[in-house]
Design an enzyme around this catalytic site. Structure first.
Site, PDB file in Angstrom:
ATOM      1  N   ARG A  20     -17.873 -12.745  -5.256  1.00 11.58           N
ATOM      2  CA  ARG A  20     -18.239 -14.122  -4.916  1.00 11.58           C
ATOM      3  C   ARG A  20     -17.872 -15.077  -6.051  1.00 11.58           C
ATOM      4  NH1 ARG A  20     -24.216 -13.482  -3.362  1.00 11.58           N
ATOM      5  NH2 ARG A  20     -24.181 -15.715  -3.030  1.00 11.58           N
ATOM      6  N   ARG A  52     -31.084 -10.878  -0.255  1.00 12.20           N
ATOM      7  CA  ARG A  52     -29.889 -10.955   0.585  1.00 12.20           C
ATOM      8  C   ARG A  52     -28.969  -9.780   0.298  1.00 12.20           C
ATOM      9  NH1 ARG A  52     -27.692 -16.986  -0.506  1.00 12.20           N
ATOM     10  NH2 ARG A  52     -25.737 -15.839  -0.290  1.00 12.20           N
ATOM     11  N   ARG A  98     -15.807 -25.437   0.527  1.00 12.71           N
ATOM     12  CA  ARG A  98     -15.613 -24.354  -0.432  1.00 12.71           C
ATOM     13  C   ARG A  98     -14.145 -24.132  -0.760  1.00 12.71           C
ATOM     14  NH1 ARG A  98     -20.772 -21.506   0.177  1.00 12.71           N
ATOM     15  NH2 ARG A  98     -20.887 -19.617  -1.021  1.00 12.71           N
ATOM     16  N   LYS A 127     -27.929 -24.798  -6.095  1.00 17.31           N
ATOM     17  CA  LYS A 127     -27.604 -25.800  -5.066  1.00 17.31           C
ATOM     18  C   LYS A 127     -28.648 -25.839  -3.952  1.00 17.31           C
ATOM     19  CE  LYS A 127     -23.605 -23.852  -4.265  1.00 17.31           C
ATOM     20  NZ  LYS A 127     -23.690 -22.751  -5.246  1.00 17.31           N
ATOM     21  N   ARG A 179     -32.805 -13.315  -7.045  1.00 16.38           N
ATOM     22  CA  ARG A 179     -33.161 -14.250  -5.961  1.00 16.38           C
ATOM     23  C   ARG A 179     -33.854 -13.517  -4.814  1.00 16.38           C
ATOM     24  NH1 ARG A 179     -28.606 -18.191  -4.009  1.00 16.38           N
ATOM     25  NH2 ARG A 179     -27.382 -16.271  -3.822  1.00 16.38           N
TER      26      ARG A 179
HETATM   27  P1  ADP Z   1     -27.225 -21.502  -4.991  1.00 18.79           P
HETATM   28  O1  ADP Z   1     -27.661 -22.167  -3.714  1.00 18.79           O
HETATM   29  O2  ADP Z   1     -26.406 -22.398  -5.865  1.00 18.79           O
HETATM   30  O3  ADP Z   1     -26.555 -20.180  -4.746  1.00 18.79           O
HETATM   31  P2  ADP Z   1     -30.098 -21.088  -5.435  1.00 18.79           P
HETATM   32  O4  ADP Z   1     -30.682 -22.445  -5.269  1.00 18.79           O
HETATM   33  O5  ADP Z   1     -30.295 -20.129  -4.317  1.00 18.79           O
HETATM   34  O6  ADP Z   1     -28.527 -21.185  -5.839  1.00 18.79           O
HETATM   35  O7  ADP Z   1     -30.691 -20.497  -6.789  1.00 18.79           O
HETATM   36  C1  ADP Z   1     -30.319 -19.201  -7.256  1.00 18.79           C
HETATM   37  C2  ADP Z   1     -31.511 -18.527  -7.892  1.00 18.79           C
HETATM   38  O8  ADP Z   1     -31.848 -19.172  -9.118  1.00 18.79           O
HETATM   39  C3  ADP Z   1     -32.794 -18.567  -7.053  1.00 18.79           C
HETATM   40  O9  ADP Z   1     -33.459 -17.348  -7.223  1.00 18.79           O
HETATM   41  C4  ADP Z   1     -33.590 -19.755  -7.623  1.00 18.79           C
HETATM   42  O10 ADP Z   1     -34.996 -19.574  -7.498  1.00 18.79           O
HETATM   43  C5  ADP Z   1     -33.169 -19.719  -9.094  1.00 18.79           C
HETATM   44  N1  ADP Z   1     -33.037 -21.051  -9.719  1.00 18.79           N
HETATM   45  C6  ADP Z   1     -32.535 -22.176  -9.153  1.00 18.79           C
HETATM   46  N2  ADP Z   1     -32.514 -23.194 -10.042  1.00 18.79           N
HETATM   47  C7  ADP Z   1     -33.004 -22.691 -11.211  1.00 18.79           C
HETATM   48  C8  ADP Z   1     -33.221 -23.231 -12.533  1.00 18.79           C
HETATM   49  N3  ADP Z   1     -32.909 -24.505 -12.814  1.00 18.79           N
HETATM   50  N4  ADP Z   1     -33.749 -22.423 -13.463  1.00 18.79           N
HETATM   51  C9  ADP Z   1     -34.044 -21.136 -13.185  1.00 18.79           C
HETATM   52  N5  ADP Z   1     -33.859 -20.552 -11.973  1.00 18.79           N
HETATM   53  C10 ADP Z   1     -33.336 -21.316 -11.009  1.00 18.79           C
HETATM   54  P1  AMP Z   2     -24.092 -18.993   0.337  1.00 18.27           P
HETATM   55  O1  AMP Z   2     -25.359 -18.916   1.121  1.00 18.27           O
HETATM   56  O2  AMP Z   2     -23.613 -20.394   0.123  1.00 18.27           O
HETATM   57  O3  AMP Z   2     -24.150 -18.205  -0.954  1.00 18.27           O
HETATM   58  O4  AMP Z   2     -22.965 -18.308   1.239  1.00 18.27           O
HETATM   59  C1  AMP Z   2     -23.031 -16.953   1.640  1.00 18.27           C
HETATM   60  C2  AMP Z   2     -21.730 -16.529   2.288  1.00 18.27           C
HETATM   61  O5  AMP Z   2     -21.520 -17.274   3.503  1.00 18.27           O
HETATM   62  C3  AMP Z   2     -20.454 -16.756   1.479  1.00 18.27           C
HETATM   63  O6  AMP Z   2     -20.214 -15.718   0.535  1.00 18.27           O
HETATM   64  C4  AMP Z   2     -19.390 -16.816   2.570  1.00 18.27           C
HETATM   65  O7  AMP Z   2     -19.072 -15.526   3.060  1.00 18.27           O
HETATM   66  C5  AMP Z   2     -20.135 -17.554   3.687  1.00 18.27           C
HETATM   67  N1  AMP Z   2     -19.950 -19.026   3.560  1.00 18.27           N
HETATM   68  C6  AMP Z   2     -20.908 -19.956   3.273  1.00 18.27           C
HETATM   69  N2  AMP Z   2     -20.386 -21.188   3.243  1.00 18.27           N
HETATM   70  C7  AMP Z   2     -19.058 -21.047   3.526  1.00 18.27           C
HETATM   71  C8  AMP Z   2     -17.954 -21.953   3.619  1.00 18.27           C
HETATM   72  N3  AMP Z   2     -18.117 -23.263   3.423  1.00 18.27           N
HETATM   73  N4  AMP Z   2     -16.737 -21.438   3.936  1.00 18.27           N
HETATM   74  C9  AMP Z   2     -16.566 -20.137   4.144  1.00 18.27           C
HETATM   75  N5  AMP Z   2     -17.538 -19.228   4.043  1.00 18.27           N
HETATM   76  C10 AMP Z   2     -18.785 -19.668   3.726  1.00 18.27           C
END
Ligand code: ADP
Ligand code: AMP
Ligand code: ZN
Length: 226
Positions: A176, A165, A94, A19, A132
């Site tokens: 999660r 992270r 969420r 995302k 990541r």
């Molecule tokens: P989200 O925001 O849904 O948690 P991220 O955008 O942070 O996901 O992506 C999660 C991990 O996967 C990151 O390390 C990113 O570089 C990698 N990633 C994202 N999209 C792809 C894809 N289509 N193929 C392979 N790796 C990906």
């Molecule tokens: P993310 O960066 O989206 O993976 O979110 C990291 C963490 O932030 C989550 O595991 C939650 O603890 C908190 N968080 C992010 N977005 C929300 C949301 N919309 N509602 C509640 N907690 C959130």
């Protein structure tokens, strides 16, 4: 075009689906700001604000930060000047309470434009999350194997240090995913019922997902404005 109409995109998908990666790419294409609630919490945590300290215990466990706090934060963010044409939401809503709050916030502007669901298996999500790495300076997202920076540990954009992270450790990732299925996945039905949901295969390469997403968002925008 009705001046009141704005573009509100809601990106759905398990943690690790891509995302944030896609939201950052869409920002440039559609000239809309990305709003990541996770990024806002991490920014507050880094700066030791009251909000950051409150969010920390929830984030450390992989639980959701309470709705009241999160919803107020998004409401404030949507009122900033750069959000006048709309936004790309990543990580919000969420749960159903947040989704209905968002409907109210956007009602005067034509509501949600589109809710793309980036689908991915749990196994792939875990591989994505544990590999990541994020830039301390600009928040750019990399993957040690799937999307590596040119130089290990260093951001391509600004030379910032890449870090893992705290909540990307395997112990927290399991909770999660559990929280996602229990609280967030009902949103799939919620947006499907409103004819806003489109599913995309998130296992495809970043650029392929991006092409498909751009196409579906363009279509949704023209449908909303016509
Ligand atoms: P989200 O925001 O849904 O948690 P991220 O955008 O942070 O996901 O992506 C999660 C991990 O996967 C990151 O390390 C990113 O570089 C990698 N990633 C994202 N999209 C792809 C894809 N289509 N193929 C392979 N790796 C990906
Ligand atoms: P993310 O960066 O989206 O993976 O979110 C990291 C963490 O932030 C989550 O595991 C939650 O603890 C908190 N968080 C992010 N977005 C929300 C949301 N919309 N509602 C509640 N907690 C959130
Ligand atoms: Zn950077």
């Amino acid at each position: 075009m009705d001046a009141q109409r704005r573009t509100y995109l809601v990106l759905l998908g398990v943690p690790g689906a891509g995302k944030g990666t896609q939201a950052r790419m869409l920002e440039e294409t559609f000239h809309l700001p990305q709003i990541s609630t996770g990024d806002i919490f991490r920014y507050n945590l880094k700066n030791q604000t009251e909000l950051g300290l409150l969010a920390k215990s929830y984030m450390d466990r992989g639980d959701l930060v309470p709705d009241e706090v999160t919803i107020r934060m998004v409401e404030d963010r949507l009122q900033k000047a750069d959000a006048v044409n709309g936004v790309i939401l990543d990580g919000f809503p969420r749960n159903l309470v947040q989704a209905s709050a968002l409907d109210e916030m956007t009602a005067d502007y034509g509501g949600i434009t589109s809710a793309p669901l980036i689908s991915l298996s749990d196994e792939d999500a875990i591989l994505r999350i544990t590999g990541r790495r994020v830039c301390r300076t600009c928040g750019a997202v990399y993957h040690v194997e799937f999307n590596p920076p040119k130089k290990s540990g260093v951001c391509d954009i600004d030379g910032g240090e890449l870090y893992q992270r705290d909540d990307d450790k395997p112990e927290t990732v399991r909770n999660r995913l559990y929280v996602y299925y229990k609280q967030t996945s009902p949103l799939i039905g919620y947006y499907f019922a409103k004819s806003l949901l489109t599913e995309l295969d998130g296992a495809e390469p970043i650029d392929v997902v991006n092409e498909k997403l751009k196409q579906l968002v363009s279509q949704a925008i023209s449908k909303k404005t016509n």
